[in-house]
Design an enzyme around this catalytic site. Structure first.
Site, PDB file in Angstrom:
ATOM      1  CD  GLU A  44      -3.154  -0.923   2.061  1.00  0.00           C
ATOM      2  OE1 GLU A  44      -3.727   0.175   2.095  1.00  0.00           O
ATOM      3  OE2 GLU A  44      -3.491  -1.885   2.764  1.00  0.00           O
ATOM      4  CB  THR A  49      -1.005   4.424  -7.278  1.00  0.00           C
ATOM      5  OG1 THR A  49      -1.842   3.805  -6.303  1.00  0.00           O
ATOM      6  CG2 THR A  49      -1.605   5.757  -7.708  1.00  0.00           C
ATOM      7  NE  ARG A 209      -4.085  -2.522  -1.057  1.00  0.00           N
ATOM      8  CZ  ARG A 209      -2.870  -2.925  -1.414  1.00  0.00           C
ATOM      9  NH1 ARG A 209      -2.307  -2.436  -2.508  1.00  0.00           N
ATOM     10  NH2 ARG A 209      -2.207  -3.788  -0.693  1.00  0.00           N
ATOM     11  CG  ASP A 231       3.042  -3.442  -9.040  1.00  0.00           C
ATOM     12  OD1 ASP A 231       3.677  -3.403  -7.967  1.00  0.00           O
ATOM     13  OD2 ASP A 231       1.813  -3.245  -9.099  1.00  0.00           O
ATOM     14  CD  GLN A 235       0.177  -6.661   0.769  1.00  0.00           C
ATOM     15  OE1 GLN A 235       0.541  -6.975  -0.355  1.00  0.00           O
ATOM     16  NE2 GLN A 235      -0.570  -5.597   0.995  1.00  0.00           N
TER      17      GLN A 235
END
Length: 395
Positions: A44, A49, A209, A231, A235
């Site tokens: 996150e 993005t 998200r 990408d 996590q």
């Protein structure tokens, strides 16, 4: 007869060898022209993005069918957010201001599991979420959001349930066909989420998200150069996959969230998210491999590293009410000072470098700002990438 067969076999072997060599040479030329950018960082932080922004700016953008695929993710984000907020109310013993909202939540939302739904949320469910969002009790819980794992885009999407997006300035990228100044003709992108004809617009897509559970690649061309953006999942459970992405890397982009200095990890609630990001950045910069004879070398010592300290807009708003020194006692600057806070965090990342030869290029960013991402990419393309590609100069 046998000599003829042998001669024929030799010719076939020669032909195959020529084809293989040509294929190898084509691949070698392709690799020389390809600019491989590896996106790393914790979950996150904003990696996905930025990749979305590159598709909007330099790719073909999003066709309506692909835009519609994001509706389900937006609905999922909304449901998850309201359930987290009400869950926080329970923990903090905060009551709904309107007692009827307790019944509304228990009837329509408490036991709803989006993963088991066969369709998107109905309009009445979306309106129920919107009603709860406006309750003062939910707003009190929202002010405590740093204490639990709430999406940074929660407020944005809650407002979009019933509200149209604001009128953009002239030539806003959200209302243009990619690569042109031509306005989009589909006005459904300006409808609120609750409208059955709603189609997500660019500003919705970059904010929703969608957890990256696998390695995802996106490529586009500028002139003779092909850019390959890789990408990976942020996590900790996804990081074991990263090693397979490290071959032929031209540039490493490490994305860190400025605003997570007062937040804890989703996987390990007792661990500060920024300290985890700093530890990961340390590993990326200084990881050593054994070279033999008790000798070790740092991976990618000659690969430039770009550090994006992302979510600067959220950090600037947050720091006035959340003291940096409460989470980083080493910080001795003035409380609530945006510039001092930014510089302190930047220094923490730079100080992880153990080899002064390691190049680190830094930017404070807001990844949801398309124009800023376009500007930074162009700066990187003409300076950092040019420096990294001097051996074959594909531009």
């Amino acid at each position: 007869m046998s000599n003829l067969c042998c001669h024929s076999c030799d010719n076939e072997i020669d032909r195959l060898e020529r084809e293989i060599n040509r294929a190898i040479e084509r691949e070698r030329k392709k690799m020389r022209r390809q600019i491989k950018v590896l996106f790393l960082g914790t979950g996150e932080a904003g990696k996905s993005t930025i990749v979305k922004q590159m598709k909007i700016i330099h790719g073909d953008g999003y066709a309506n069918q692909e835009r519609m695929s994001y509706v389900r993710h937006i609905h999922s984000n909304l449901l998850e957010s309201i359930q987290l907020l009400v869950g926080a109310m329970r923990v903090k013993e905060i009551a709904f201001q309107d007692p009827s909202n307790e019944h509304l939540y228990n009837t329509f939302l408490r036991d709803l599991d989006f993963n088991h739904l066969q369709q998107d949320l109905r309009a009445e469910i979306l309106l129920a979420i919107r009603t709860l969002w406006l309750d003062d009790g939910v707003q009190q819980a929202f002010q405590l959001r740093r204490e639990f794992h709430l999406s940074d885009s929660t407020e944005y999407f809650m407002e979009r349930i019933t509200n149209r997006p604001p009128t953009p300035p002239p030539l806003d990228l959200d209302d243009q066909i990619p690569g042109t100044a031509t306005p989009r003709q589909d006005t459904r992108e300006r409808l609120p989420i609750v409208d059955p004809n709603y189609i997500p617009r660019n500003s919705d897509i970059v904010r929703v998200r969608v957890r990256t559970r696998k390695i995802e690649e996106y490529s586009f061309r500028i002139g003779r150069a092909e850019f390959l953006l890789v990408d990976v999942g942020g996590q900790s459970t996804e990081r074991r996959k990263w090693i397979h992405c490290f071959e032929n890397v031209t540039l490493i982009m490490f994305i860190a969230s400025l605003s997570e200095y007062d937040q804890t990890m989703f996987e390990r609630p007792g661990v500060n998210r920024m300290r985890e990001s700093l530890a990961l950045f340390d590993v990326i910069l200084n990881y050593r491999e054994y070279l033999g004879k008790d000798s070790y070398g740092i991976w990618f010592l000659d690969v430039p590293v770009v550090l994006f300290l992302n979510k600067a807009d959220i950090f600037d708003r947050k720091i006035a009410n959340s003291d940096l020194s409460a989470h980083f006692p080493e910080y001795t600057g003035p409380s609530g000072n945006v510039e001092e806070g930014r510089e302190y965090i930047l220094t923490q990342y730079i100080d992880t470098r153990t080899d002064p030869r390691r190049d680190i290029f830094t930017h404070f960013t807001t990844a949801t700002d398309t124009r800023q991402m376009e500007f930074l990419f162009n700066v990187g393309r003409h300076s950092i990438l040019q420096r990294a590609l001097t051996d074959f100069n594909p531009f």
